[in-house]
Design an enzyme around this catalytic site. Structure first.
Site: not given
Length: 190
Positions: A169, A131
């Site tokens: 996370d 990305y």
């Protein structure tokens, strides 16, 4: 390239024009001229790549002001479900999400504008994910929301017991428990 609009304004899927023959294929994975003309004017400053195995879920991450990021994501190998969540308070689509399946075969790209949380999970044995970002990584500016927020109701297309998370996370709050750092009425690109 073909730009496909989604249910949330600004979040788009990009399908490159692919030229194939007996030797293989060729496509332009990014053209600033075309992107600026068809999606929005932007200056990407950092490229990132990750490799993950089946079940790995990364997200839902964002960077707070003044280091807010847009991302243009794609998969080089494998298959992922990519997710963008609108976290701009005052937005008509606040708390809504858009998903896109990205694979090494479909060559699709997914543009996530500023003001969105982003995450993905790996649906294949392995995936290489790449990305572009329009702002550098600033760890002090990190923010995140829980991948399993019941109000978001994201279908990650994986059984919950197969999802692999980092320790970080596993600890993110639900969207309703944070003060959104983004306001829909403020231009995040100004």
């Amino acid at each position: 390239m073909e730009v496909i609009k989604t249910e949330i304004d600004g979040v788009v899927i990009i399908e490159p024009k692919i030229f194939e023959d007996s030797r293989g294929y060729f496509f332009e994975s990014y053209s600033k001229r075309d992107f600026d003309k068809q999606v929005r004017t932007i200056q990407f400053v950092q490229d990132n790549e990750s490799k993950s195995s089946y079940g790995v879920l990364r997200g839902l991450h964002f960077q707070k002001w003044p280091f807010v990021q847009s991302k243009l994501v794609r998969v080089l190998k494998g298959r992922v479900l990519d997710v963008a969540v609108d976290i701009r308070k005052g937005s008509p689509t606040y708390g809504k999400n858009v998903t896109c399946e990205l694979t090494g075969e479909n060559h699709r790209m997914f543009f996530i504008p500023r003001g969105f949380a982003h995450g993905f999970c790996v649906l294949s044995e392995e995936a290489v994910f790449q990305y572009k970002c329009d702002e550098f990584y600033h760890p002090e500016s990190e923010g995140a929301i829980a991948w399993n927020d019941p109000d978001l109701a994201i279908d990650w297309q994986l059984p919950a017991d197969k999802i692999i998370l980092s320790e970080r996370d596993k600890k993110h709050p639900f969207l309703r428990d944070i003060e959104s750092p983004f306001d829909f009425n403020i231009d995040l690109y100004a």
